[in-house]
Motif scaffolding. Structure first.
Motif, PDB file in Angstrom:
ATOM      1  N   UNK A 147       1.035 -70.710  46.506  1.00 25.22           N
ATOM      2  CA  UNK A 147      -0.210 -71.288  47.050  1.00 25.22           C
ATOM      3  C   UNK A 147       0.112 -72.513  47.915  1.00 25.22           C
ATOM      4  N   UNK A 148       1.195 -73.233  47.579  1.00 24.01           N
ATOM      5  CA  UNK A 148       1.590 -74.373  48.410  1.00 24.01           C
ATOM      6  C   UNK A 148       2.121 -73.894  49.763  1.00 24.01           C
ATOM      7  N   UNK A 149       2.952 -72.845  49.719  1.00 24.03           N
ATOM      8  CA  UNK A 149       3.492 -72.301  50.970  1.00 24.03           C
ATOM      9  C   UNK A 149       2.380 -71.861  51.912  1.00 24.03           C
ATOM     10  N   UNK A 150       1.370 -71.196  51.351  1.00 23.21           N
ATOM     11  CA  UNK A 150       0.311 -70.628  52.205  1.00 23.21           C
ATOM     12  C   UNK A 150      -0.920 -71.521  52.273  1.00 23.21           C
ATOM     13  N   UNK A 151      -0.824 -72.703  51.643  1.00 18.71           N
ATOM     14  CA  UNK A 151      -1.931 -73.652  51.676  1.00 18.71           C
ATOM     15  C   UNK A 151      -3.239 -73.029  51.191  1.00 18.71           C
ATOM     16  N   UNK A 152      -3.179 -72.418  50.027  1.00 20.20           N
ATOM     17  CA  UNK A 152      -4.346 -71.751  49.447  1.00 20.20           C
ATOM     18  C   UNK A 152      -4.651 -72.353  48.069  1.00 20.20           C
ATOM     19  N   UNK A 153      -5.849 -72.103  47.584  1.00 24.19           N
ATOM     20  CA  UNK A 153      -6.229 -72.638  46.273  1.00 24.19           C
ATOM     21  C   UNK A 153      -6.341 -71.511  45.244  1.00 24.19           C
ATOM     22  N   UNK A 154      -6.059 -71.869  43.974  1.00 23.31           N
ATOM     23  CA  UNK A 154      -6.273 -70.922  42.874  1.00 23.31           C
ATOM     24  C   UNK A 154      -7.180 -71.616  41.852  1.00 23.31           C
ATOM     25  N   UNK A 155      -8.370 -71.110  41.683  1.00 17.85           N
ATOM     26  CA  UNK A 155      -9.312 -71.678  40.704  1.00 17.85           C
ATOM     27  C   UNK A 155      -9.089 -71.064  39.334  1.00 17.85           C
ATOM     28  N   UNK A 156      -8.853 -71.909  38.325  1.00 17.85           N
ATOM     29  CA  UNK A 156      -8.495 -71.378  36.996  1.00 17.85           C
ATOM     30  C   UNK A 156      -9.447 -71.849  35.884  1.00 17.85           C
ATOM     31  N   UNK A 157     -10.604 -72.375  36.280  1.00 22.27           N
ATOM     32  CA  UNK A 157     -11.517 -72.896  35.249  1.00 22.27           C
ATOM     33  C   UNK A 157     -11.831 -71.854  34.174  1.00 22.27           C
ATOM     34  N   UNK A 158     -12.038 -70.608  34.597  1.00 29.15           N
ATOM     35  CA  UNK A 158     -12.457 -69.567  33.655  1.00 29.15           C
ATOM     36  C   UNK A 158     -11.327 -69.105  32.736  1.00 29.15           C
ATOM     37  N   UNK A 159     -10.102 -69.579  33.001  1.00 24.96           N
ATOM     38  CA  UNK A 159      -8.965 -69.153  32.171  1.00 24.96           C
ATOM     39  C   UNK A 159      -8.992 -69.794  30.784  1.00 24.96           C
ATOM     40  N   UNK A 160      -9.591 -70.967  30.675  1.00 22.15           N
ATOM     41  CA  UNK A 160      -9.535 -71.702  29.400  1.00 22.15           C
ATOM     42  C   UNK A 160     -10.943 -72.025  28.915  1.00 22.15           C
ATOM     43  N   UNK A 161     -11.260 -71.549  27.721  1.00 23.67           N
ATOM     44  CA  UNK A 161     -12.505 -71.911  27.024  1.00 23.67           C
ATOM     45  C   UNK A 161     -13.774 -71.463  27.742  1.00 23.67           C
ATOM     46  N   UNK A 162     -13.714 -70.310  28.380  1.00 18.26           N
ATOM     47  CA  UNK A 162     -14.913 -69.662  28.934  1.00 18.26           C
ATOM     48  C   UNK A 162     -15.774 -70.601  29.763  1.00 18.26           C
ATOM     49  N   UNK A 163     -16.978 -70.843  29.309  1.00 18.30           N
ATOM     50  CA  UNK A 163     -17.941 -71.630  30.084  1.00 18.30           C
ATOM     51  C   UNK A 163     -17.765 -73.131  29.999  1.00 18.30           C
ATOM     52  N   UNK A 164     -16.886 -73.611  29.111  1.00 17.46           N
ATOM     53  CA  UNK A 164     -16.692 -75.071  28.982  1.00 17.46           C
ATOM     54  C   UNK A 164     -15.852 -75.561  30.162  1.00 17.46           C
TER      55      UNK A 164
END
Ligand code: HSE
Length: 321
Positions: free
Chosen positions: A119-136
């Motif tokens: 993601x750094x090489x291609x200047x992109x973002x990865x959103x990972x909020x949903x990976x941990x503790x569902x809706x929290x």
């Protein structure tokens, strides 16, 4: 109005929740953020399968390349679970200039270094909020609102399936197998529930929290992990007699500069905030050197709660496009 095209990889419990939120709250989201989201394509394994949401078959595909190679798609939302083919799809999508949002803790925890480099090489973002503790919103909390703190510890119930099983064994007197079957019917458990009951899913989530909260990557295989499969009704009754609840706790602690981390069942006194977290709910107890002690609690799994976290990440990324 900004227009953002989305491709969904996977249309199970979380995929359908995400679709529902983006469709039913479309106007609210457009008014609030001045962004119109268009779900352009959805990867499914079977186009004709019956689903809880109505989607025209023309939006469905069984070919991931139709999403990954589509130049009009801005954000790819990966909700397949597991390491492969998710890792290949995410990597190719980034290389094709797409931002990623995912609820897939296994791929993020196991391939964190590779994906960060990409993601750094291609200047992109990865959103990972949903990976941990569902809706929290624990990822947002530790990476933004609390990011000026040195964290002393983060301890939590990070797996809804095991918390549901332990609660049902305790309160409804169910045996382990019946309670597990219920969580599968409710859509909380992983495709292979071994990941839940043996603590692997919680270890994946803990690995992500350690990296974001303590700036150190620990592969989930290097986290001492014990699940709940050997917990019996007798253990639960014994804990009850001592005014305690057995909970599967994922913990990371900064012990005088040495990070200690593990996942294991622990008997907590009934009045501990984490002992009061019931059913498929998750709870996270965070201690920071400035903020002190904070307790987060809420739905840790399920279609709309996890979809809520996915949509939050989609909106956050869309604002930067
Ligand atoms: N199987 C997971 C759980 C789903 O039960 O918590 C949410 O990550």
């Amino acid at each position: 109005m900004k227009k953002i095209n989305i491709g969904l990889l996977g249309f199970g419990t979380v995929g359908q929740g995400t679709y529902k939120i983006l469709t039913e709250n479309k106007e609210l989201i457009a008014n609030r953020h001045n962004i119109e989201f268009n779900i352009k394509k959805i990867l499914v394994s079977n186009v004709n399968k019956k689903r809880n949401v109505d989607v025209d078959a023309s939006f469905l595909t069984t070919n991931a390349d139709e999403i990954i190679n589509d130049n009009d798609i801005d954000i790819v939302v990966e909700l397949l679970g597991g390491i492969e083919p998710a890792y290949t799809y995410i990597s190719n999508a980034i290389k094709n200039n797409k931002h990623i949002v995912t609820a897939n803790k296994a791929v993020i925890a196991n391939k964190s270094l590779e994906l960060s480099a990409l993601k750094n090489t291609y200047n992109k973002q990865i959103g990972v909020e949903a990976c941990v503790a569902g809706g929290i919103p624990i990822i947002n909390a530790i990476t933004t609102a609390l990011s000026g703190n040195e964290f002393i510890s983060i301890k939590g119930i990070l797996n809804g399936t095991t918390n549901y099983i332990l609660t049902q064994m305790d309160e409804a007197g169910l045996d382990y197998k019946t309670a597990l079957k219920q969580t599968q019917e409710l859509g909380y458990a992983e495709a292979d529930p071994t990941a839940d009951v043996e603590g692997i899913d919680a270890a994946n989530k803990l690995s992500i929290l350690i990296e974001l909260g303590f700036n150190k990557y620990v592969h989930p295989d290097n986290i001492d992990t014990i699940g709940i499969s050997s917990i019996t009704k007798k253990d639960i009754q014994k804990a009850n007699k001592n005014n305690e609840k057995i909970k599967l706790i994922a913990s990371v602690e900064n012990n005088n500069g040495k990070l200690e981390y593990n996942v294991k069942p622990i008997s907590l006194p009934n009045n501990h905030p984490l002992a009061m977290v019931k059913g498929a709910f998750n709870g996270i107890f965070v201690t920071g050197n400035a903020v002190g002690e904070l307790m987060f609690q809420g739905a840790g799994a399920g279609s709309l709660p996890t979809g809520s976290a996915v949509v939050g990440d989609i909106i956050a990324i869309a604002k930067t496009i």
